[in-house]
Design an enzyme around this catalytic site. Structure first.
Site, mmCIF file in Angstrom:
data_model
loop_
_atom_site.group_PDB
_atom_site.id
_atom_site.type_symbol
_atom_site.label_atom_id
_atom_site.label_comp_id
_atom_site.label_asym_id
_atom_site.label_seq_id
_atom_site.Cartn_x
_atom_site.Cartn_y
_atom_site.Cartn_z
ATOM 1 N N ALA A 101 0.248 0.086 -1.499
ATOM 2 C CA ALA A 101 0.552 -1.324 -1.258
ATOM 3 C C ALA A 101 2.035 -1.520 -0.947
ATOM 4 O O ALA A 101 2.396 -2.257 -0.020
ATOM 5 C CB ALA A 101 0.143 -2.159 -2.474
ATOM 6 N N TYR A 102 2.867 -0.856 -1.715
ATOM 7 C CA TYR A 102 4.315 -0.964 -1.530
ATOM 8 C C TYR A 102 4.729 -0.364 -0.187
ATOM 9 O O TYR A 102 5.479 -0.978 0.584
ATOM 10 C CB TYR A 102 5.008 -0.243 -2.679
ATOM 11 N N ALA A 103 4.227 0.823 0.104
ATOM 12 C CA ALA A 103 4.584 1.502 1.348
ATOM 13 C C ALA A 103 4.137 0.702 2.564
ATOM 14 O O ALA A 103 4.860 0.607 3.559
ATOM 15 C CB ALA A 103 3.968 2.900 1.372
ATOM 16 N N LYS B 136 6.505 -2.229 3.030
ATOM 17 C CA LYS B 136 7.828 -1.782 3.455
ATOM 18 C C LYS B 136 7.829 -1.333 4.920
ATOM 19 O O LYS B 136 8.781 -1.597 5.656
ATOM 20 C CB LYS B 136 8.312 -0.636 2.553
#
Length: 250
Positions: free
Chosen positions: A153-155, A158
């Protein structure tokens, strides 16, 4: 120490961690910094520290997930200071989970607090940045560049920010706006807590950093942000600056 003298900057997530480190670096170079953060208590504490160097520094309490209210942040800063020179989109919340366990709610959290605030604040700020030949600094991550496990989710958010940043750099270069990214590895409060809880894993990660340490918030990440916000970087745009001790190589 006046690389940012009289420049007005907004830094999201500026009450702690990397955001506060950048804010301190900015005010010491003469900037009037407006920190935006969800936590009112830490925000008020942080702005008192900033005001020791730059009395006109401000704190705005805001929930960046309330996207319809983000333009008000930019409007308030311009009304107070008469201009905007620098926008730093640093704030981001996310949960780490194995790929197959990542839910729509996990994706929504990451995009609602990271990607969308970056997008809407850029849209609100760009008309004002055109007037000042200003700068935008967004945040990337090795999680996206290298594809770290358990950070889908973070990647994803970003890398979406990275793509959008390059588009904005191409569209607004003619207006004198430079738009860049920092991808840091930093000795944040979260990392410090993790080092206490999992010291062996922490040491393993440190050993894989060529410079054998995590970057300091104000002393390492701060100067990189100052550079990208200053006139020294006027001919640099659309770039990802890896402030990570050499961890990402390409």
């Amino acid at each position: 120490m006046d690389k940012l003298k009289d420049k007005v900057a907004i830094i999201t997530g500026g009450a702690g961690g990397i955001g506060k480190g950048m804010a301190m670096a900015f005010v010491k170079e003469g900037a009037k910094v407006v920190i935006v953060d969800l936590n009112e208590e830490t925000g008020n504490e942080a702005v008192k520290e900033l005001q020791q160097y730059q009395p006109e520094s401000m704190f705005i309490q805001a929930n960046l997930a309330e996207h319809d209210k983000l333009k008000r942040i930019v409007d308030q800063v311009v009304a107070q200071h008469g201009k905007l020179n620098i926008l730093v989109n640093n704030a981001h919340a996310s949960k780490n989970k194995p790929f197959v366990e990542t839910t729509r709610e996990d994706l929504d959290l990451s995009f609602d607090t990271g990607f969308y605030p970056t997008f809407y604040l850029m849209q609100a700020a760009i008309p004002h940045l055109k007037e000042t030949n200003g700068s935008i600094i967004n945040f990337a991550s090795g999680a996206g560049i290298q594809g770290h496990a358990k950070q889908a989710a973070y990647a994803a958010a970003k890398e979406a920010i990275r793509g959008m940043t390059r588009v904005a750099a191409n569209e607004f270069g003619k207006d004198g706006i430079n738009v860049n990214l920092i991808a840091p590895i930093a000795n944040s409060p979260g990392v410090q807590q993790w080092a206490k809880e999992q010291p062996e894993y922490y040491q393993e990660v440190v050993s894989n950093i060529p410079m054998q340490r995590f970057g300091e918030l104000e002393e390492d990440i701060g100067p990189a942000a100052v550079f990208l916000a200053s006139d020294d970087s006027n001919y640099i745009t659309g770039q990802t600056i890896n402030v990570d001790g050499g961890s990402v190589k390409f």
